[in-house]
Design a protein around this motif. Structure first.
Motif, PDB file in Angstrom:
ATOM      1  N   ASN A   1       1.008  -1.216   0.030  1.00  0.00           N
ATOM      2  CA  ASN A   1      -0.041  -0.063  -0.099  1.00  0.00           C
ATOM      3  C   ASN A   1       0.822   1.398   0.025  1.00  0.00           C
TER       4      ASN A   1
ATOM      5  N   ASN B   1     -14.817  -6.932   9.050  1.00  0.00           N
ATOM      6  CA  ASN B   1     -14.346  -7.382   7.849  1.00  0.00           C
ATOM      7  C   ASN B   1     -13.696  -8.790   7.838  1.00  0.00           C
TER       8      ASN B   1
ATOM      9  N   PRO C   1     -17.448  -9.817   3.993  1.00  0.00           N
ATOM     10  CA  PRO C   1     -16.036  -9.614   3.209  1.00  0.00           C
ATOM     11  C   PRO C   1     -15.503  -8.391   3.180  1.00  0.00           C
ATOM     12  N   TYR C   2     -14.243  -8.197   2.978  1.00  0.00           N
ATOM     13  CA  TYR C   2     -13.648  -6.767   2.665  1.00  0.00           C
ATOM     14  C   TYR C   2     -13.980  -6.377   1.338  1.00  0.00           C
ATOM     15  N   SER C   3     -14.043  -4.933   1.225  1.00  0.00           N
ATOM     16  CA  SER C   3     -14.158  -4.635  -0.148  1.00  0.00           C
ATOM     17  C   SER C   3     -13.088  -4.525  -1.074  1.00  0.00           C
ATOM     18  N   ASP C   4     -13.199  -4.652  -2.307  1.00  0.00           N
ATOM     19  CA  ASP C   4     -11.919  -4.905  -3.154  1.00  0.00           C
ATOM     20  C   ASP C   4     -10.973  -3.705  -2.997  1.00  0.00           C
ATOM     21  N   ASN C   5     -11.203  -2.478  -2.674  1.00  0.00           N
ATOM     22  CA  ASN C   5     -10.377  -1.258  -2.290  1.00  0.00           C
ATOM     23  C   ASN C   5      -9.774  -1.087  -1.233  1.00  0.00           C
ATOM     24  N   ASP C   6     -10.013  -2.000  -0.259  1.00  0.00           N
ATOM     25  CA  ASP C   6      -9.590  -1.861   1.337  1.00  0.00           C
ATOM     26  C   ASP C   6      -8.389  -2.461   1.385  1.00  0.00           C
ATOM     27  N   SER C   7      -7.357  -1.584   1.342  1.00  0.00           N
ATOM     28  CA  SER C   7      -5.846  -2.327   1.281  1.00  0.00           C
ATOM     29  C   SER C   7      -5.450  -3.060   2.737  1.00  0.00           C
TER      30      SER C   7
ATOM     31  N   ARG D   1      -7.138  -5.490   3.899  1.00  0.00           N
ATOM     32  CA  ARG D   1      -7.394  -6.807   3.616  1.00  0.00           C
ATOM     33  C   ARG D   1      -6.001  -7.815   3.174  1.00  0.00           C
TER      34      ARG D   1
END
Length: 321
Positions: free
Chosen positions: A149, A212, A275-281, A283
């Protein structure tokens, strides 16, 4: 460096960790503490008590590490510098160019001003984010840099700049890699706050707590007052050109953290996993625990505040507002 009769500059001194460093410094025999802060994240209320001590002052009109001339002026006659000014992880993810300007270019400005003003020692606030997700546990200071990130990248850059400045110009510095810091003066609301304040906010609003992932992701949580004490030890230590983990060496799963907070708040709030969102670093980092042996050996640092005690202190601090 001996602190007696020294003049110290705390960059980011009105912020979360910086305000606690100022408080700890006032317990020593320093001559003067100057707080250099642009108050983007720092707050004057965090340093209100410290400013009652005549040895503690705010640099006139605050200060930003992107203002080279002002930064240089603030360092004149200073012996030691604590550099904590930075944009936080999620903020960096959303605004990477600004993150570069503050965390990377700003750090270069600090280092350049330190050299120009013959600063005896710099303590640089880095982060365990440089490691990314754990390859081995516990993480020693030799753990590979697996960061993915912008925040971690900016801290890796800051560390490299410190080392290069030390090699080229002889600047003495120590870098500290913080694990997950929590406690009073941490941002409690807003888009860029941490997991502990978010859980407390949900409980106090009688809302469902959302975790998450499956809650098995685990981290090393350390109280801010312990982090502040480590900064003081780093400034006093003879060691230089080294980086140190600052943590407890204890790993806490997020689902266990949640249950502990629910117990302390005497709450039966519902907990939901998603679930984590795809743009959540976040994760990308599911496992992090720091080895503190090097900091203990070289700096004499060992944490004092257990997680349950620290969480109770944070809850009591929140209840005062």
């Amino acid at each position: 460096m001996e602190l007696k009769n020294k003049r110290l500059l705390v960059i980011g001194g009105a912020g979360f960790i910086g305000s606690h460093i100022v408080k700890e410094l006032l317990k020593t025999s320093v001559q003067e503490i100057i707080i250099y802060d642009n108050f983007t994240r720092g707050k004057k209320e965090f340093i209100e008590e410290s400013l009652k001590d005549p040895r503690c002052n705010i640099y006139p009109n605050g200060g930003d590490i992107r203002d080279i001339d002002i930064l240089n002026d603030a360092m004149q006659g200073i012996d030691g510098v604590f550099h904590l000014a930075a944009m936080w992880l999620l903020h960096c993810n959303d605004f990477p160019r600004t993150a570069f300007e503050v965390n990377v270019q700003g750090t270069f400005n600090v280092l350049e001003a330190c050299v120009k003003n013959n600063i005896q020692k710099l303590v640089f606030s880095s982060s365990a984010s440089v490691y990314g997700d754990a390859v081995e546990v516990p993480m020693t200071e030799n753990h590979p840099f697996n960061n993915k990130n912008f925040y971690g990248a900016s801290k890796i850059s800051g560390e490299a700049l410190c080392r290069a400045t030390s090699d080229r110009f002889g600047l003495d510095y120590v870098g500290l890699r913080y694990m997950n810091v929590y406690g009073p003066n941490q941002a409690q609301t807003g888009a860029y706050t941490g997991v502990i304040p978010i859980m407390l906010n949900k409980i106090e609003a009688n809302e469902q707590i959302i975790i998450n992932g499956d809650g098995t992701q685990a981290y090393d949580f350390i109280h801010v007052s312990d982090v502040a004490k480590c900064n003081i030890l780093a400034m006093q230590a003879k060691t230089k050109d080294e980086f140190y983990n600052v943590g407890t060496g204890k790993q806490t799963k997020i689902k266990d953290l949640c249950q502990l907070i629910l117990k302390l708040k005497e709450s039966n709030s519902d907990v939901c996993y998603q679930p984590y969102s795809d743009n959540d670093s976040r994760r990308l980092v599911q496992n992090r625990i720091g080895c503190g042996e090097k900091a203990l050996h070289d700096l004499g640092f060992k944490y004092q505040i257990q997680l349950e005690e620290g969480l109770q202190q944070l809850i009591e601090w929140r209840d005062k507002d």
